[in-house]
Design a protein around this motif. Structure first.
Motif, short mmCIF file in Angstrom:
data_model
loop_
_atom_site.label_atom_id
_atom_site.label_comp_id
_atom_site.label_asym_id
_atom_site.label_seq_id
_atom_site.Cartn_x
_atom_site.Cartn_y
_atom_site.Cartn_z
N UNK A 60 0.83 -1.20 0.00
CA UNK A 60 0.00 0.00 0.00
C UNK A 60 0.87 1.25 0.00
N UNK A 61 1.99 1.19 0.70
CA UNK A 61 2.91 2.34 0.74
C UNK A 61 3.81 2.34 -0.49
N UNK A 62 4.34 1.18 -0.85
CA UNK A 62 5.20 1.09 -2.03
C UNK A 62 4.51 1.69 -3.26
N UNK A 63 3.26 1.30 -3.47
CA UNK A 63 2.55 1.74 -4.67
C UNK A 63 2.30 3.24 -4.70
N UNK A 64 2.49 3.92 -3.58
CA UNK A 64 2.31 5.37 -3.52
C UNK A 64 3.61 6.13 -3.77
N UNK A 65 4.73 5.42 -3.88
CA UNK A 65 6.02 6.10 -4.07
C UNK A 65 6.22 6.52 -5.52
N UNK A 66 7.03 7.55 -5.70
CA UNK A 66 7.35 8.01 -7.05
C UNK A 66 8.08 6.92 -7.83
N UNK A 67 8.91 6.14 -7.14
CA UNK A 67 9.64 5.06 -7.82
C UNK A 67 8.67 4.03 -8.40
N UNK A 68 7.67 3.63 -7.63
CA UNK A 68 6.68 2.67 -8.12
C UNK A 68 5.81 3.29 -9.20
#
Length: 165
Positions: A60-68
């Motif tokens: 849930x947090x990963x998918x909110x990052x600019x990298x993802x």
């Protein structure tokens, strides 16, 4: 660690990204482990719940990052890629298979909301994601120790992953 971060978060993940992603995954997994252990479930059920929690809370947090976002919303990525990503999340059925009280009907309902919701979101965008998520939260009862499962899954897939910004 960079290759691991590139695979789990996305190329170019910042120190802050890593802190929040791994931190939420670890804390979420620890909370789920504690709740599951109190149920007296077999070790394999507790282990599965913990691994699923690590994936969902962290994702849930990963998918909110600019990298993802750069990885998952590149110009070459189409709606079919996004729908396939959501459809690949079969955790509701894993839970129905291994967790006492988590029914197949509940699993099918949660999965259907996620996939149908994704199809709707891909056409209608952000407001649809929030509508499907908030309505989906009350759709199917899960065992008390898994009260977190449906909200975190829908937040990960419909709010965090599908939003390109």
């Amino acid at each position: 660690m960079s290759r691991v971060d590139d695979a789990l978060i996305g190329p170019g993940a910042t120190v802050g990204d890593r802190f929040w992603c791994y931190g939420s995954a670890t804390v979420g997994a620890a909370l789920a482990l504690t709740l599951a252990a109190r149920q007296g479930w077999p070790w394999w059920t507790i282990a599965t719940v913990t691994v699923v929690a690590f994936d969902l809370y962290g994702g849930a947090v990963v998918n909110a990052t600019a990298a993802a976002k750069r990885r998952f919303h590149a110009p070459t990525r189409k709606s079919r890629h996004h729908l396939a990503f959501v459809a690949a999340h079969v955790q509701p059925f894993v839970m129905a298979w291994l967790v006492p009280g988590f029914t197949w009907v509940t699993a099918a309902a949660i999965y259907a909301v996620a996939v149908a919701g994704a199809a709707l979101v891909l056409k209608a965008h952000r407001p649809a994601a929030f509508a499907v998520t908030v309505l989906g939260l009350t759709l199917a009862p899960t065992p008390d120790a898994l009260f977190w499962f449906t909200p975190v899954l829908l937040i990960k897939l419909l709010l965090s992953y599908l939003d390109p910004t």
